[in-house]
Design a protein around this motif. Structure first.
Motif, PDB file in Angstrom:
ATOM      1  N   LEU A  63       0.849  -1.217  -0.030  1.00 41.54           N
ATOM      2  CA  LEU A  63       0.093   0.009  -0.002  1.00 41.54           C
ATOM      3  C   LEU A  63       0.697   1.163  -0.002  1.00 41.54           C
ATOM      4  CD1 LEU A  63      -2.796  -1.362   2.524  1.00 41.54           C
ATOM      5  CD2 LEU A  63      -3.107  -0.657   0.311  1.00 41.54           C
ATOM      6  N   THR A  64       1.825   1.176   0.847  1.00 39.29           N
ATOM      7  CA  THR A  64       3.054   2.263   0.761  1.00 39.29           C
ATOM      8  C   THR A  64       3.621   2.724  -0.529  1.00 39.29           C
ATOM      9  OG1 THR A  64       3.349   1.945   3.322  1.00 39.29           O
ATOM     10  CG2 THR A  64       5.121   3.352   2.217  1.00 39.29           C
ATOM     11  N   LEU A  65       3.795   1.266  -1.312  1.00 37.23           N
ATOM     12  CA  LEU A  65       4.451   1.582  -2.675  1.00 37.23           C
ATOM     13  C   LEU A  65       3.476   2.241  -3.608  1.00 37.23           C
ATOM     14  CD1 LEU A  65       6.418  -1.572  -3.183  1.00 37.23           C
ATOM     15  CD2 LEU A  65       7.507   0.853  -2.913  1.00 37.23           C
ATOM     16  N   ILE A  66       2.342   1.743  -3.371  1.00 42.75           N
ATOM     17  CA  ILE A  66       1.227   2.506  -4.389  1.00 42.75           C
ATOM     18  C   ILE A  66       1.355   3.978  -4.338  1.00 42.75           C
ATOM     19  CG2 ILE A  66      -0.904   2.613  -4.919  1.00 42.75           C
ATOM     20  CD1 ILE A  66      -1.232  -0.305  -4.088  1.00 42.75           C
ATOM     21  N   ASP A  67       1.200   4.567  -2.890  1.00 43.71           N
ATOM     22  CA  ASP A  67       1.366   5.828  -2.650  1.00 43.71           C
ATOM     23  C   ASP A  67       2.585   6.554  -3.279  1.00 43.71           C
ATOM     24  OD1 ASP A  67       0.237   8.299  -1.707  1.00 43.71           O
ATOM     25  OD2 ASP A  67       1.302   7.773   0.331  1.00 43.71           O
ATOM     26  N   TRP A  68       3.659   5.648  -2.919  1.00 36.43           N
ATOM     27  CA  TRP A  68       5.025   6.411  -3.460  1.00 36.43           C
ATOM     28  C   TRP A  68       4.961   6.601  -4.827  1.00 36.43           C
ATOM     29  CZ3 TRP A  68       8.782   3.645  -6.131  1.00 36.43           C
ATOM     30  CH2 TRP A  68       9.933   4.126  -6.023  1.00 36.43           C
ATOM     31  N   ALA A  69       4.617   5.246  -5.413  1.00 35.30           N
ATOM     32  CA  ALA A  69       4.880   5.324  -6.939  1.00 35.30           C
ATOM     33  C   ALA A  69       3.996   6.496  -7.801  1.00 35.30           C
ATOM     34  CB  ALA A  69       4.362   3.926  -7.474  1.00 35.30           C
ATOM     35  N   LEU A  70       2.750   6.601  -7.171  1.00 38.85           N
ATOM     36  CA  LEU A  70       1.746   7.762  -7.838  1.00 38.85           C
ATOM     37  C   LEU A  70       2.373   8.997  -7.594  1.00 38.85           C
ATOM     38  CD1 LEU A  70      -1.779   6.277  -6.847  1.00 38.85           C
ATOM     39  CD2 LEU A  70      -0.514   6.179  -9.037  1.00 38.85           C
ATOM     40  N   ARG A  71       3.009   9.366  -6.699  1.00 44.78           N
ATOM     41  CA  ARG A  71       3.781  10.698  -6.362  1.00 44.78           C
ATOM     42  C   ARG A  71       5.272  10.730  -6.742  1.00 44.78           C
ATOM     43  NH1 ARG A  71       5.494  10.648  -1.536  1.00 44.78           N
ATOM     44  NH2 ARG A  71       4.763   8.899  -0.704  1.00 44.78           N
ATOM     45  N   THR A  72       5.638   9.691  -7.360  1.00 46.93           N
ATOM     46  CA  THR A  72       7.086   9.673  -8.042  1.00 46.93           C
ATOM     47  C   THR A  72       6.827   9.615  -9.650  1.00 46.93           C
ATOM     48  OG1 THR A  72       7.924   8.241  -6.322  1.00 46.93           O
ATOM     49  CG2 THR A  72       9.090   8.035  -8.346  1.00 46.93           C
ATOM     50  N   TRP A  73       5.929   9.089 -10.079  1.00 45.46           N
ATOM     51  CA  TRP A  73       5.613   9.099 -11.401  1.00 45.46           C
ATOM     52  C   TRP A  73       4.419  10.062 -11.738  1.00 45.46           C
ATOM     53  CZ3 TRP A  73       7.643   4.546  -9.497  1.00 45.46           C
ATOM     54  CH2 TRP A  73       8.868   4.188 -10.068  1.00 45.46           C
ATOM     55  N   LEU A 120       1.364   9.279 -13.297  1.00 47.30           N
ATOM     56  CA  LEU A 120       0.823   8.213 -13.814  1.00 47.30           C
ATOM     57  C   LEU A 120      -0.536   8.577 -13.747  1.00 47.30           C
ATOM     58  CD1 LEU A 120       2.873   5.506 -12.052  1.00 47.30           C
ATOM     59  CD2 LEU A 120       2.791   6.002 -14.289  1.00 47.30           C
ATOM     60  N   PRO A 121      -1.531   8.019 -14.823  1.00 46.82           N
ATOM     61  CA  PRO A 121      -2.904   7.873 -14.354  1.00 46.82           C
ATOM     62  C   PRO A 121      -3.358   6.887 -13.151  1.00 46.82           C
ATOM     63  CG  PRO A 121      -2.477   7.486 -16.803  1.00 46.82           C
ATOM     64  CD  PRO A 121      -1.171   7.345 -15.913  1.00 46.82           C
ATOM     65  N   PRO A 122      -4.173   7.253 -12.344  1.00 45.50           N
ATOM     66  CA  PRO A 122      -4.584   6.679 -11.196  1.00 45.50           C
ATOM     67  C   PRO A 122      -5.199   5.240 -11.298  1.00 45.50           C
ATOM     68  CG  PRO A 122      -6.234   8.251 -11.506  1.00 45.50           C
ATOM     69  CD  PRO A 122      -5.176   8.360 -12.545  1.00 45.50           C
ATOM     70  N   VAL A 123      -4.681   4.272 -12.058  1.00 43.31           N
ATOM     71  CA  VAL A 123      -5.280   3.074 -12.619  1.00 43.31           C
ATOM     72  C   VAL A 123      -4.264   1.916 -11.947  1.00 43.31           C
ATOM     73  CG1 VAL A 123      -6.057   1.751 -14.369  1.00 43.31           C
ATOM     74  CG2 VAL A 123      -6.280   3.830 -14.533  1.00 43.31           C
ATOM     75  N   LEU A 124      -4.577   1.070 -11.160  1.00 45.28           N
ATOM     76  CA  LEU A 124      -3.818   0.010 -10.520  1.00 45.28           C
ATOM     77  C   LEU A 124      -4.193  -1.501 -10.935  1.00 45.28           C
ATOM     78  CD1 LEU A 124      -1.526  -0.650  -8.483  1.00 45.28           C
ATOM     79  CD2 LEU A 124      -3.401  -0.902  -6.914  1.00 45.28           C
ATOM     80  N   TYR A 125      -3.002  -2.141 -11.361  1.00 47.77           N
ATOM     81  CA  TYR A 125      -3.325  -3.472 -11.517  1.00 47.77           C
ATOM     82  C   TYR A 125      -2.378  -4.386 -10.358  1.00 47.77           C
ATOM     83  CZ  TYR A 125      -5.024  -2.621 -16.084  1.00 47.77           C
ATOM     84  OH  TYR A 125      -5.947  -2.073 -17.262  1.00 47.77           O
ATOM     85  N   LEU A 126      -3.082  -5.383  -9.879  1.00 44.95           N
ATOM     86  CA  LEU A 126      -2.237  -6.039  -8.764  1.00 44.95           C
ATOM     87  C   LEU A 126      -1.938  -7.271  -9.381  1.00 44.95           C
ATOM     88  CD1 LEU A 126      -4.154  -5.382  -5.529  1.00 44.95           C
ATOM     89  CD2 LEU A 126      -1.998  -4.436  -6.171  1.00 44.95           C
ATOM     90  N   GLY A 127      -0.923  -8.116  -9.097  1.00 43.38           N
ATOM     91  CA  GLY A 127      -0.390  -9.560  -9.478  1.00 43.38           C
ATOM     92  C   GLY A 127       0.455 -10.076  -8.130  1.00 43.38           C
TER      93      GLY A 127
END
Length: 243
Positions: free
Chosen positions: A91-101, A103-110
């Motif tokens: 969850l922390t990485l998602i927040d970090w990534a959206l602030r780092t790049w 990016l459109p706020p669209v997420l895929y999990l695997g």
């Protein structure tokens, strides 16, 4: 076709640094993907071949794709936390990534194996539900994360070798949370999986009548069958594109 670029980096996490591989698409990114690796106490890492295969399929679909090392693996700080701390880390990485790049706020999990279990927990939190009915952890409060990621859309989840109930490889008993039927989920399982038996994956899928893509003759690690896994993931992402 230009191939995605892969590079190693670190991000700040609740238990310290999180080491990760970032697969960047060759074209302008259309969203974000996180792909989680198998059990850390049994050799799981972000270089695992199944994890790599799933991640590359997402990157080739135009997504910035993160492959973190879980706590205590490689350069990631902390100790194995049985899925709880690992959920918070993703969850922390998602927040970090959206602030780092940008990016459109669209997420895929695997996720693969233990990583698939963690992916179901992250999905539950992002959908505004508790990761576990018996867990009391303020850092996994769904309201907190929905407030932090208000515009994020969880588009699709890929679960490979999902453990549920007793996993024979580790002796762990997984209480894998259910996911709503409205969420698109691709389940891939090996016919001859002796670590996370197919029968138990069917037990998890049965209440929601979720189909499972069973790969004939495949073991838990899909030896000799990784091309089938990649084709299944790419086909699913074509049905559920970021835009």
């Amino acid at each position: 076709m230009a191939h995605p670029k892969s590079e190693k980096t670190t991000a700040p996490g609740p238990a310290g640094a999180i080491e990760l591989l970032v697969d960047t698409p060759a074209t302008p990114p259309l969203g974000l993907a996180l792909v989680a690796h198998p059990h850390p106490l049994f050799g799981g890492a972000n270089t695992n071949k199944v994890t790599h295969t799933v991640a590359r399929a997402h990157a080739e679909a135009g997504l910035v794709t993160l492959r973190p090392n879980f706590r205590g693996v490689g350069g990631s700080a902390g100790q194995h936390d049985h899925g709880v701390g690992e959920t918070e880390d993703l969850l922390t990485l998602i927040d970090w990534a959206l602030r780092t790049w940008e990016l459109p706020p669209v997420l895929y999990l695997g996720g693969f194996s233990f990583g698939a279990y963690v992916a179901t927990r992250v999905a539950r939190i992002l959908l505004g539900e508790a990761a576990s009915a018996v867990e009391a952890n303020p850092n996994l409060d769904p309201e907190r994360w929905r407030a932090a990621l208000p515009s994020l859309t969880l588009r699709h989840v890929t679960l490979v070798g999902l453990p549920h109930g007793l996993a024979l490889g580790s002796g762990t008993v997984y209480t894998t949370p259910e996911l709503p039927t409205t969420l698109p989920v691709l389940m891939i399982h090996g016919e001859e999986d002796t670590v996370a038996p197919l029968a138990r994956a069917l037990d998890w899928a049965r209440p929601a009548a979720r189909p499972i893509a069973v790969v004939p003759g495949a073991d838990h690690f899909f030896h000799g069958k990784l091309h089938v896994v990649k084709t299944l993931v790419k086909n699913a992402l074509a049905v559920y594109p970021p835009v």
